[in-house]
Design a protein around this motif. Structure first.
Motif, short mmCIF file in Angstrom:
data_model
loop_
_atom_site.label_atom_id
_atom_site.label_comp_id
_atom_site.label_asym_id
_atom_site.label_seq_id
_atom_site.Cartn_x
_atom_site.Cartn_y
_atom_site.Cartn_z
N PHE A 116 23.25 2.41 15.23
CA PHE A 116 22.67 1.38 16.09
C PHE A 116 23.39 1.30 17.44
O PHE A 116 22.93 0.61 18.34
CB PHE A 116 22.72 0.02 15.38
CG PHE A 116 24.07 -0.61 15.42
CD1 PHE A 116 25.14 0.00 14.80
CD2 PHE A 116 24.28 -1.79 16.10
CE1 PHE A 116 26.40 -0.57 14.87
CE2 PHE A 116 25.54 -2.36 16.17
CZ PHE A 116 26.61 -1.74 15.56
N LYS A 117 24.52 2.00 17.59
CA LYS A 117 25.23 2.00 18.87
C LYS A 117 24.32 2.52 20.00
O LYS A 117 24.53 2.19 21.17
CB LYS A 117 26.48 2.86 18.80
CG LYS A 117 27.57 2.33 17.88
CD LYS A 117 28.22 1.09 18.45
CE LYS A 117 29.54 0.72 17.79
NZ LYS A 117 29.53 0.56 16.34
N ASN A 143 31.35 5.78 16.31
CA ASN A 143 29.94 5.96 16.64
C ASN A 143 29.58 5.61 18.08
O ASN A 143 28.67 6.22 18.65
CB ASN A 143 29.08 5.14 15.69
CG ASN A 143 29.05 5.77 14.30
OD1 ASN A 143 28.98 6.98 14.18
ND2 ASN A 143 29.12 4.94 13.27
N TYR A 241 25.32 -8.42 7.74
CA TYR A 241 25.61 -7.49 8.81
C TYR A 241 27.09 -7.09 8.82
O TYR A 241 27.96 -7.96 8.90
CB TYR A 241 25.22 -8.14 10.15
CG TYR A 241 25.25 -7.16 11.26
CD1 TYR A 241 24.12 -6.40 11.56
CD2 TYR A 241 26.41 -6.93 11.97
CE1 TYR A 241 24.17 -5.45 12.55
CE2 TYR A 241 26.46 -5.97 12.96
CZ TYR A 241 25.34 -5.24 13.25
OH TYR A 241 25.39 -4.29 14.22
N PRO A 242 27.40 -5.78 8.77
CA PRO A 242 28.80 -5.36 8.80
C PRO A 242 29.34 -5.47 10.22
O PRO A 242 28.73 -4.99 11.17
CB PRO A 242 28.73 -3.89 8.37
CG PRO A 242 27.36 -3.43 8.75
CD PRO A 242 26.46 -4.64 8.69
N THR A 243 30.49 -6.11 10.37
CA THR A 243 30.96 -6.50 11.70
C THR A 243 32.30 -5.89 12.09
O THR A 243 33.27 -5.96 11.35
CB THR A 243 31.12 -8.03 11.74
OG1 THR A 243 29.86 -8.61 11.42
CG2 THR A 243 31.53 -8.49 13.12
N GLY A 244 32.31 -5.30 13.29
CA GLY A 244 33.56 -4.83 13.90
C GLY A 244 33.79 -5.61 15.17
O GLY A 244 34.37 -6.70 15.18
N GLY A 245 33.28 -5.07 16.29
CA GLY A 245 33.37 -5.77 17.58
C GLY A 245 32.43 -6.96 17.66
O GLY A 245 32.63 -7.87 18.46
N GLY A 246 31.37 -6.93 16.86
CA GLY A 246 30.50 -8.08 16.75
C GLY A 246 29.25 -8.09 17.63
O GLY A 246 28.49 -9.05 17.61
N GLY A 248 26.47 -6.55 17.38
CA GLY A 248 25.21 -6.60 16.65
C GLY A 248 24.88 -8.03 16.25
O GLY A 248 23.77 -8.52 16.46
N GLY A 306 33.85 1.89 11.68
CA GLY A 306 33.20 0.95 12.60
C GLY A 306 33.68 -0.48 12.42
O GLY A 306 33.47 -1.33 13.28
N LEU A 307 34.32 -0.76 11.27
CA LEU A 307 34.80 -2.12 11.00
C LEU A 307 36.29 -2.27 11.31
O LEU A 307 36.87 -3.33 11.09
CB LEU A 307 34.54 -2.48 9.52
CG LEU A 307 33.12 -2.26 9.02
CD1 LEU A 307 32.97 -2.79 7.59
CD2 LEU A 307 32.10 -2.91 9.94
N GLU A 355 29.78 1.37 6.28
CA GLU A 355 29.55 0.02 6.81
C GLU A 355 28.31 -0.60 6.16
O GLU A 355 28.29 -1.79 5.83
CB GLU A 355 29.37 0.05 8.33
CG GLU A 355 30.63 0.45 9.10
CD GLU A 355 30.83 1.97 9.19
OE1 GLU A 355 30.09 2.73 8.51
OE2 GLU A 355 31.73 2.40 9.94
N THR A 383 23.99 0.14 9.35
CA THR A 383 24.19 0.30 10.79
C THR A 383 24.32 1.75 11.25
O THR A 383 24.22 2.04 12.45
CB THR A 383 25.45 -0.47 11.21
OG1 THR A 383 26.43 -0.28 10.20
CG2 THR A 383 25.16 -1.95 11.35
N GLY A 384 24.57 2.67 10.30
CA GLY A 384 24.72 4.07 10.70
C GLY A 384 24.35 5.02 9.58
O GLY A 384 24.05 4.60 8.46
N TYR A 389 30.01 10.56 8.24
CA TYR A 389 31.32 10.30 7.63
C TYR A 389 31.71 11.39 6.64
O TYR A 389 32.77 11.32 6.03
CB TYR A 389 31.31 8.94 6.92
CG TYR A 389 31.10 7.80 7.89
CD1 TYR A 389 32.17 7.02 8.29
CD2 TYR A 389 29.84 7.55 8.44
CE1 TYR A 389 31.99 5.99 9.19
CE2 TYR A 389 29.65 6.53 9.35
CZ TYR A 389 30.72 5.76 9.73
OH TYR A 389 30.54 4.75 10.63
#
Ligand SMILES: *Cc1c(COP(=O)(O)O)cnc(C)c1O
Length: 396
Positions: A116-117, A143, A241-246, A248, A306-307, A355, A383-384, A389
């Motif tokens: 989704f990036k 990603n 929703y799996p969250t890293g930077g947020g 999304g 990504g997380l 993720e 999300t990917g 991976y």
């Protein structure tokens, strides 16, 4: 603050507002962050959306079909690889196993570059290119680097990427395949961010870091806009929703708010659940503590690269969205997220990234605790793509 004169062929009809101090500024030029250090968000006071526009949207394609909600003027063309229009799949077998009768997967692994990036980077590269950018730089957990390299190539602009040395090998090869100038560093994405800012200051390259420019969020908004359209302008009860930077999560919440204002959907808005790994869960910890900001996580580690974002700049915005929506935050161990990804892939033929597996594992947990009802419509984001991976298996 210097501002370029508006170009006669089209005047930018949106403005920027700071998420923290309330400052505003025009969107001319190449905006970064507010003087207070916090992100700008785009506001569109001049746009009006009627139900007639809603019907017209269906005739477009890809994420740019939503241009009435995006930072693009009618005479401008986006830098695009056909991102968006990803499948929304009902998963009865997986749902039955998890005790969720109305479970759906939004499969973002089908985007160009495999995640989704693509959505956020398409929007950011589009605006920067229109503003005259001649080089890009980006720190990434993986990603976003693939997407930046590909969209940079599409724009004809060189891209420097900083990623942790632990980034999956296939992701690194994809970055290089699209011509990205990849530098691997010891440390995590925060350390890569420092290198990227230094490179930007030295060379004048535009920094595409999460929330250090205002347009990746606008691209991510199309996750929410597309979901609403695919569900016939209705919204699910809950989103996992799996969250890293947020971006999304923040982007979707912004999309739902804008759809509600336009009268294209009616409430209630979905409950938003964020998912992180046990090995890096700063947002879950802050949510549980009732805090407004997230303290940086020390020694972050998870296979779901990504997380692996120990100190997200969007912490305040994420926590607000989670609380306003009545949702929550869940951390799952790496073992569980890998297991859930494997089960999901075998049972439904969807190529889950770790993720996406985390989001599946969290949905199961939330059903077990009763936070999700058995008949509720639940959308889990993959999300990917899982193949990014995996290392190729040697041919025997
Ligand atoms: C970047 C990434 C995430 C985290 O997304 P944010 O919107 O930055 O929180 C999740 N999954 C995958 C596959 C990613 O690449």
């Amino acid at each position: 603050m210097t501002q370029a004169a508006p170009i006669a062929t089209g005047i930018i009809d949106w403005a920027l507002g700071c998420v923290a101090c309330g400052a505003t500024r025009s969107a001319e030029g190449l905006p970064t962050v507010c003087e207070c250090g916090q992100p700008w968000l785009v506001r569109y006071p001049a746009r009006t959306h009627t139900l007639v526009n809603r019907a017209e949207i269906r005739r477009g394609h890809g994420m740019w079909r939503f241009r009435p909600f995006l930072p693009l003027l009618p005479h401008e063309s986006p830098v695009t690889l056909g991102e968006g229009d990803t499948p929304l799949l009902q998963v009865a077998r997986l749902g039955a196993m998890m005790g969720l009768e109305d479970l759906w997967i939004k499969d973002e692994g089908c985007n160009p570059t495999g995640s989704f990036k693509a959505r956020g980077i398409s929007a950011a590269v589009t605006r920067a290119t229109l503003a005259g950018a001649t080089a890009f730089v980006l720190p990434t957990a993986g990603n976003a680097g693939v997407a930046a390299a590909a969209y940079g190539a599409r724009a004809g602009t060189p891209v420097r990427v900083y990623a942790p040395r632990t980034t999956p090998g296939t992701i690194c090869s994809q970055i290089r395949a699209f011509g990205g100038d990849l530098e691997l560093l010891d440390g995590h994405i925060g350390d890569c961010g420092k290198a990227a800012r230094a490179y930007a200051a030295e060379t004048g390259a535009v920094d595409l870091s999460t929330l250090r420019e205002p347009y990746r969020i606008e691209g991510k908004k199309t996750l929410g806009l597309e979901l609403a359209m695919q569900l016939g302008w209705t919204l699910p009860a809950a989103i996992i929703y799996p969250t890293g930077g947020g971006t999304g999560l923040i982007g979707m919440w912004k999309a739902f708010t804008e759809l509600l204002e336009a009268g294209w959907v009616t409430g209630p808005l979905p409950r938003m659940y964020t998912v992180q790994s046990d090995g890096c869960a700063p947002v879950v910890r802050a949510f549980e503590a009732g805090a407004e900001r997230a303290e940086p996580w020390s020694d972050p580690w998870t296979v779901a690269s990504g997380l692996r974002v120990p100190g997200p700049l969007g912490d305040r915005l994420m926590l607000t969205a989670l609380r306003e929506s009545g949702g929550g935050a869940v951390a799952v161990p790496d073992e569980d997220l890998m297991g859930a990804a494997a089960v999901g892939s075998r049972l439904e033929g969807i190529d889950f990234a770790p993720e996406g597996g985390a989001a599946l594992a969290a949905a199961r947990r939330l059903r077990q605790t009763g936070a999700l009802g058995p008949g509720e419509r639940v959308v889990v984001f993959n999300t990917g793509a899982g193949w990014l991976y995996r290392s190729p298996e040697p041919i025997a």
